[in-house]
Design an enzyme around this catalytic site. Structure first.
Site, short mmCIF file in Angstrom:
data_model
loop_
_atom_site.label_atom_id
_atom_site.label_comp_id
_atom_site.label_asym_id
_atom_site.label_seq_id
_atom_site.Cartn_x
_atom_site.Cartn_y
_atom_site.Cartn_z
N CYS A 110 0.89 -1.17 0.00
CA CYS A 110 0.00 0.00 0.00
C CYS A 110 0.92 1.20 0.00
O CYS A 110 1.50 1.54 1.03
CB CYS A 110 -0.91 0.00 1.24
SG CYS A 110 -1.82 1.55 1.45
N CYS A 113 -0.62 4.37 2.23
CA CYS A 113 -0.64 4.28 3.70
C CYS A 113 -0.06 2.92 4.05
O CYS A 113 1.12 2.69 3.78
CB CYS A 113 -2.01 4.58 4.30
SG CYS A 113 -3.46 3.91 3.46
N SER A 114 -0.84 2.02 4.62
CA SER A 114 -0.31 0.69 4.92
C SER A 114 -1.42 -0.35 4.98
O SER A 114 -1.45 -1.21 5.85
CB SER A 114 0.44 0.70 6.26
OG SER A 114 1.53 1.58 6.20
N CYS A 115 -2.36 -0.28 4.02
CA CYS A 115 -3.49 -1.19 4.01
C CYS A 115 -3.00 -2.65 3.92
O CYS A 115 -2.06 -2.94 3.17
CB CYS A 115 -4.40 -0.87 2.83
SG CYS A 115 -5.08 0.79 2.94
#
Lengths: 205, 224
Positions: A110, A113-115
């Site tokens: 991601c 962000c950090s999905c």
């Protein structure tokens, strides 16, 4: 610790500079306002420390390796199939499974962000959230793989999935040679977290 | 202009450091920060797109120097004040906290399992007809910007702006972050997985057959 906030207009700059104290101050404030139940925080932490993690995903992969009908259903509608196994909820609302083959290797990131698919893999590892991984894996996936000790054959194409929406991806790694005859439990021990993100391969038995 | 969080393709970040699977948190306050963020989200004062936008609105300096959970906590603090849940004076410890009328919504320990299990599905019915089908060529819009709100939230990364790709699959119709992050409604529309050849995105692709796939909303796309 010295601290120079670059932007005093943001309310967060009003909190103490040290991160641990910042969290503590916010929790104390919200508890006093009646907006946080510390016992609920304990419950959330216990869930992600002890109950939800990459062994969930490993169970899904091991079943896909063992059962062709399950594998076909998983590739068709992962959300429904993993929900039947009890894996659903926050950050796993819409699941897609992608399968590695000799021709194609899948990697998930991601960049914005950090999905990450929490119900199947738990909390993302530090490197998944790092600037280096987010910045580089879309541009130079093979160099990043080398840093994980993975080298792909020249005939294998790489497909990097940038999780820009609420769809979460699970990589089904290739079943390792020599794993014939192993049951689902033994197979799931070969499935590493990184192999389900695509930065690793399944372990040899 | 893009924001600092939009870092796909950026040079100069160094190597990636693998870590053991049993490492979940790296400091004692990390799980607390995670839980605090989830519990305040349950108050219902913002949605996930608002919370992503709050983190993206950190100054570039703060975004770059804050660790992951520091960004979360900063975003929560900023949203709590912006939404009138706490005052700046309370946050600064310069005023005695008053009890909140929102307290009836406070997440209780026995509600946690249910809230986490429900999650926040993003698929919604929509009247917007899908314009593309798997196999179709598409091109992303030229500017990786929110077209509704200047400087607003969007999920089109800069590295994939103005790029030609092909639709791999239709995910259904999903909430549009560009609208939902700004309390302008969920505005659901078709969402696609779109594959781009690495050679379309990068000057020096590693391999001629490599691809990057992004999930993109219909309003980000045009026919080529």
């Amino acid at each position: 610790m010295p601290h120079d906030h670059s932007d005093h207009d943001h309310p967060h700059a009003l909190l103490p500079p040290e991160p641990a104290l910042r969290v503590k101050a916010l929790e104390t404030l919200l508890t006093r306002k009646g907006l946080i139940d510390p016992a609920a925080l304990d419950e959330i932490i216990d869930t992600y420390e002890n109950r939800i993690g990459p062994r969930n995903g490993a169970e899904v992969v091991a079943r896909a390796w063992s059962d062709p009908d399950f594998r076909a259903a998983l590739l068709e509608d992962a959300t429904a199939v993993v929900a039947e196994m009890g894996f659903f909820g926050r950050q796993g609302e819409h699941m897609v499974a992608v399968e590695n083959t000799d021709e194609l290797h899948n990697i998930v990131v991601c960049t914005l962000c950090s999905c990450y698919p929490w119900p199947l893999l738990g909390i993302p590892p530090g490197w998944y959230k790092s600037d280096a991984y987010r910045a580089r894996v879309v541009r130079e996936p093979r160099k990043v793989l080398a840093e994980f000790g993975v080298e792909l054959p020249e005939e294998t194409a790489v497909r990097v999935w940038d999780s820009t929406a609420e769809v979460r991806y699970l990589v089904i790694p290739q079943r390792p040679a020599g794993s014939e005859g192993l049951d689902v439990d033994a197979l799931s021990d070969l499935v590493t977290r990184d192999s389900m993100i695509g930065t690793g391969l399944a372990k040899a038995p | 202009m893009t924001r600092v969080h939009d870092m796909g393709g950026r040079f100069g970040d160094g190597t990636v450091t693998p870590e053991d699977e049993d490492v979940i948190f790296h400091a004692d306050w990390h799980p607390r920060a995670l839980a605090l963020t989830l519990a305040t989200g349950a108050l219902g004062k913002w949605n996930i797109d608002v919370s992503r936008h709050a983190r993206e609105c950190l100054s570039p300096t703060d975004y770059a120097r804050f660790s992951y959970y520091e960004k979360w906590i900063a975003g929560v603090a900023d949203m709590l004040v912006a939404r009138g849940v706490v005052t700046r004076e309370e946050l600064a410890g310069m005023a005695d906290p008053t009890s909140s009328p929102l307290a009836e919504k406070t997440l209780k320990a026995q509600q946690v399992a249910g809230v986490l299990a429900r999650g926040g599905p993003a698929d919604r019915p929509s009247d917007i007809v899908p314009l593309f089908a798997p196999g179709d060529g598409v091109v992303t819009r030229k500017q990786p910007e929110n077209t509704i709100v200047p400087g607003g939230h969007t999920r089109l990364p800069a590295y994939a702006a103005g790029a030609k790709g092909r639709v791999l699959r239709l995910h259904g119709t999903h909430v549009l972050p560009d609208s939902n992050a700004h309390d302008l409604g969920e505005a659901p529309e078709p969402l696609y997985a779109v594959a781009f050849p690495a050679s379309e995105l990068w000057a020096h692709p590693e391999h001629p057959r490599d691809e990057v796939v992004l999930d993109l909303w219909q309003s980000y796309l045009e026919a080529p």
